[in-house]
Design an enzyme around this catalytic site. Sequence first.
Site, short mmCIF file in Angstrom:
data_model
loop_
_atom_site.label_atom_id
_atom_site.label_comp_id
_atom_site.label_asym_id
_atom_site.label_seq_id
_atom_site.Cartn_x
_atom_site.Cartn_y
_atom_site.Cartn_z
CG HIS A 184 -48.08 36.33 77.88
ND1 HIS A 184 -47.46 37.27 78.66
CD2 HIS A 184 -48.73 37.03 76.90
CE1 HIS A 184 -47.71 38.48 78.18
NE2 HIS A 184 -48.48 38.36 77.12
CE LYS B 10 -52.08 49.48 78.64
NZ LYS B 10 -51.47 48.67 77.56
CD GLU C 157 -47.07 44.71 85.20
OE1 GLU C 157 -46.60 43.60 85.42
OE2 GLU C 157 -47.45 45.09 84.07
NE ARG D 264 -25.80 55.97 77.36
CZ ARG D 264 -24.63 56.29 76.82
NH1 ARG D 264 -24.55 57.32 76.00
NH2 ARG D 264 -23.56 55.56 77.09
CG HIS E 22 -52.15 39.16 79.38
ND1 HIS E 22 -53.46 39.61 79.44
CD2 HIS E 22 -51.58 39.79 78.32
CE1 HIS E 22 -53.65 40.48 78.46
NE2 HIS E 22 -52.54 40.61 77.76
CG HIS F 82 -51.57 39.07 72.61
ND1 HIS F 82 -50.82 38.46 73.60
CD2 HIS F 82 -52.18 40.13 73.20
CE1 HIS F 82 -50.98 39.13 74.74
NE2 HIS F 82 -51.80 40.14 74.53
CD GLU G 117 -55.34 42.65 75.45
OE1 GLU G 117 -55.78 43.12 76.51
OE2 GLU G 117 -54.29 41.97 75.38
CE LYS H 265 -46.53 46.03 81.42
NZ LYS H 265 -47.26 44.76 81.72
CG ASN I 219 -50.12 41.61 83.37
OD1 ASN I 219 -49.89 42.00 82.23
ND2 ASN I 219 -49.32 41.89 84.40
NE ARG J 22 -48.82 49.17 82.55
CZ ARG J 22 -48.16 49.95 81.69
NH1 ARG J 22 -47.52 51.01 82.13
NH2 ARG J 22 -48.16 49.67 80.41
#
Length: 359
Positions: free
Chosen positions: A251, A226, A236, A120, A247, A263, A184, A142, A244, A240
Amino acid sequence: MIKMSINLGERSYPIYIATNYADIGKSIASARLSGKMVLITDTNVDMHQADECINALKESGYDVHKYVIAAGEENKNLDTVNEIYRYLVKQKLERNSVLIALGGGVVGDITGFVAATFLRGINFVQVPTTLIAQADSSVGGKVGVDFEGSKNIIGAFYQPRLVYINVNSLKTLPKREVQAGLAEVVKHGIIKDRDFFDYVEYNLNKIFEFKEDVLQFTARANCSIKGSVVEEDEREGGLRAILNFGHTIGHAVESVSGFQLLHGECVSIGMVGAFKMAQHLGMVDAKESDRVIGLLERIGLPTGIKGMDVDKVFAQMYHDKKIKNNKLVFILPKRIGEVLQISIDDTALIKEVLQELAQ
């Protein structure tokens, strides 16, 4: 060594930007981490970085176990996660144990996801070794894995206890990986900092020459940009989403390519698509678009999808997380340094942009 912080209340953590691994043990000690440690890396990084990093930790008195996964985005899946779980059970890790992610975005995402879910939640440390990880994926919490061809569809928000960046680790990378990481870096300038975009444009050759002062400034700027976004919107809920940028299309291209494109290469294509879409909507000047495309081409990044099945890319976009009320959510530029979030249901426009990218 440069030190900065991501301020998230009780989940706050430091980022250290160094030129070697000499201070990694001291940095971990400052975070009061002392449980069993497992360093997770991949087959590529293991050859070039693992021994140096582990030796630095041992010199600080830490006993570190190592687990190596197969390199590549195709291994960022639940099968790999299950294999790591079995290893951690065998090592009898406890709640105060520490996972250290030594590698690029794939290693960081997998390790963070395992840390978020094992017992956990246990401690983890990001030690990014690729430009794309140092610029983006190691900061912000993330974590996750791909599932049945969809990128990062299973995951969590789970912050590391610290990030340790050795900028000279970039020297071990193939040029293509450095080029992909720069996508990026360019993205951060476009979404929030025109001056940083100017800096990258002016100092591009020095980045490729691995000038330490330029690499450290670049790492600090990336983490600052960032970090400022994450501090305002950790999960997000609004701002935030600007991270993206590139993306939504990127993606989909990455998935359709079977992850044969890196990527960052896909983000480059996605950013070009975003500028083309913004031009169609009258949002951005053509000179701004040309300047961005020119920089991406100077870096050596792809700016189109010639030869790729446009219909497959379009269909894959609707399997992405960036959908609200059956509308695709795009981050589109107004100018270099400023972007907006827009939901678009004009499928004809989306297909037209994809066709332009395919030419």
